[in-house]
Enzyme design. Structure first.
Site, mmCIF file in Angstrom:
data_model
loop_
_atom_site.group_PDB
_atom_site.id
_atom_site.type_symbol
_atom_site.label_atom_id
_atom_site.label_comp_id
_atom_site.label_asym_id
_atom_site.label_seq_id
_atom_site.Cartn_x
_atom_site.Cartn_y
_atom_site.Cartn_z
ATOM 1 N N TYR A 1 -10.472 41.088 90.593
ATOM 2 C CA TYR A 1 -11.697 40.294 90.463
ATOM 3 C C TYR A 1 -12.751 41.127 89.741
ATOM 4 O O TYR A 1 -13.288 42.085 90.293
ATOM 5 C CB TYR A 1 -12.248 39.893 91.835
ATOM 6 C CG TYR A 1 -11.396 38.903 92.610
ATOM 7 C CD1 TYR A 1 -10.335 38.232 92.019
ATOM 8 C CD2 TYR A 1 -11.678 38.644 93.946
ATOM 9 C CE1 TYR A 1 -9.572 37.326 92.746
ATOM 10 C CE2 TYR A 1 -10.917 37.735 94.672
ATOM 11 C CZ TYR A 1 -9.871 37.078 94.063
ATOM 12 O OH TYR A 1 -9.121 36.178 94.790
ATOM 13 N N GLY B 1 -14.242 21.661 93.513
ATOM 14 C CA GLY B 1 -15.461 20.883 93.321
ATOM 15 C C GLY B 1 -15.292 19.379 93.402
ATOM 16 O O GLY B 1 -16.280 18.645 93.474
#
Length: 323
Positions: free
Chosen positions: A61, A212
């Protein structure tokens, strides 16, 4: 003030918060812009203050940035945090190149992770997924060796099949399985979730809002520059029909006085004591609503309504992001 329920991660696993904090979005991943670092650190610390101790990161990440960030946030309060680290993904300039699961690479990865995090032992260490490039015995066996050496406390696995889970667990006891799970993504209910439960393995469930879709904020069509356009779930008639399903969630959320996102998290939380919703946050302002979501209960009728509207196959198209 601690107001988060604690659970054992798996049948014989460590005590962790029932809500996990996903730290990925605090760093630049896939070429995205990193969030404000000071706010991200403050968010992690506020989460720890509230009793959320499960922090999820990956050595890839932001090319190590996320581990450095977590390391700064937990400095001086190591005992408050349970650190979960994924390894194995190779990125270059924000592009996924593949996996490196060779034992020699894993032993290299963990030393960098320990230095960046500023700790001596990683609580949960897991390959980000398994492929056929390296025998499962070698991957899991290497982590088992790291546990014997004291560099790792528990073995985790991520995004694998039920058969792979059985095989990994036969080599060394698996404490936790990290996998995407939401009202919109229920395929794992067929084989993977029952296998994890049978074996006494905890489930760390990410993507509770299905990238989402379940937030109630999406409208069709999406802007041309939205990354969601790469995935069939968010294209054309698929998105139109999928958003019709989301209206059921929005209606119920309005009736109950919560947001669709809160209900999406609450539904995952309600699927079992062995399941932990892993929620990504990068701002302190998100904490209260996500903690509140863990207190939401559904009547039998409400659960039936959701399970009918979001039955397997109800959401058209797929979405998959490299993690």
């Amino acid at each position: 003030m601690e107001n988060i329920t604690k659970i054992n991660l798996g049948k014989n696993g460590p005590l962790v918060s029932k809500l996990g904090l996903g730290c990925m979005r605090m760093s630049s991943v896939w070429g995205s812009k990193a969030n404000d670092e000071n706010e991200s650190i403050a968010t992690i610390q506020a989460a720890l203050d509230s009793g959320i101790n499960f922090l999820n990161t990956g050595d890839f990440y932001g090319a190590g940035h996320n581990e450095l960030l977590v390391g700064k946030a937990i400095k001086g309060r190591r005992d408050d945090a349970f650190i979960s680290v994924k390894f194995g993904a190779i990125f270059y300039n924000g592009q996924w190149l593949g996996l490196d699961l060779r034992p020699i690479a894993i032993k290299n990865f963990i030393n960098y992770s320990l230095v960046r995090l500023g700790i001596d032992t990683i609580d949960l260490y897991q390959p980000c997924r398994l492929d056929n490039s390296v025998p499962v015995e070698d991957v899991i066996g290497t982590v088992a060796d790291l546990i014997k050496e004291g560099k790792v406390r528990h073995l985790g696995v991520s995004e694998i099949t039920a058969d792979q889970l059985r095989k990994a667990n036969s080599i060394h006891p698996v404490t936790a399985l990290e996998i995407g799970y939401s009202l919109a993504d229920r395929q794992i209910e067929n084989d993977l979730l029952p296998t994890a439960k049978e074996l006494g393995i905890g489930v760390v469930a990410f993507a509770n809002t299905a990238e989402g879709l379940l937030t109630g904020d999406m409208k069709a069509p999406l802007p041309a520059d939205s990354y969601h356009n790469h995935f069939s779930r968010f294209q054309g008639e698929n998105l139109v029909k999928n958003l019709e399903k989301v209206e059921v969630l929005k209606q119920m959320a309005g009736d109950k006085g919560y947001t669709p996102t809160q209900l999406a998290i609450a539904w995952v939380n309600a699927q079992g004591d062995n399941i932990m919703p892993l929620v990504s946050m990068s701002r302190r302002s998100r904490l209260p609503e996500n903690i509140q979501a863990m207190q939401i209960e559904f009547s039998a009728d409400e659960m039936s309504t959701l399970n009918t509207a979001f039955a397997q196959g109800a959401i058209l198209g797929g979405t998959y992001l490299q993690r």
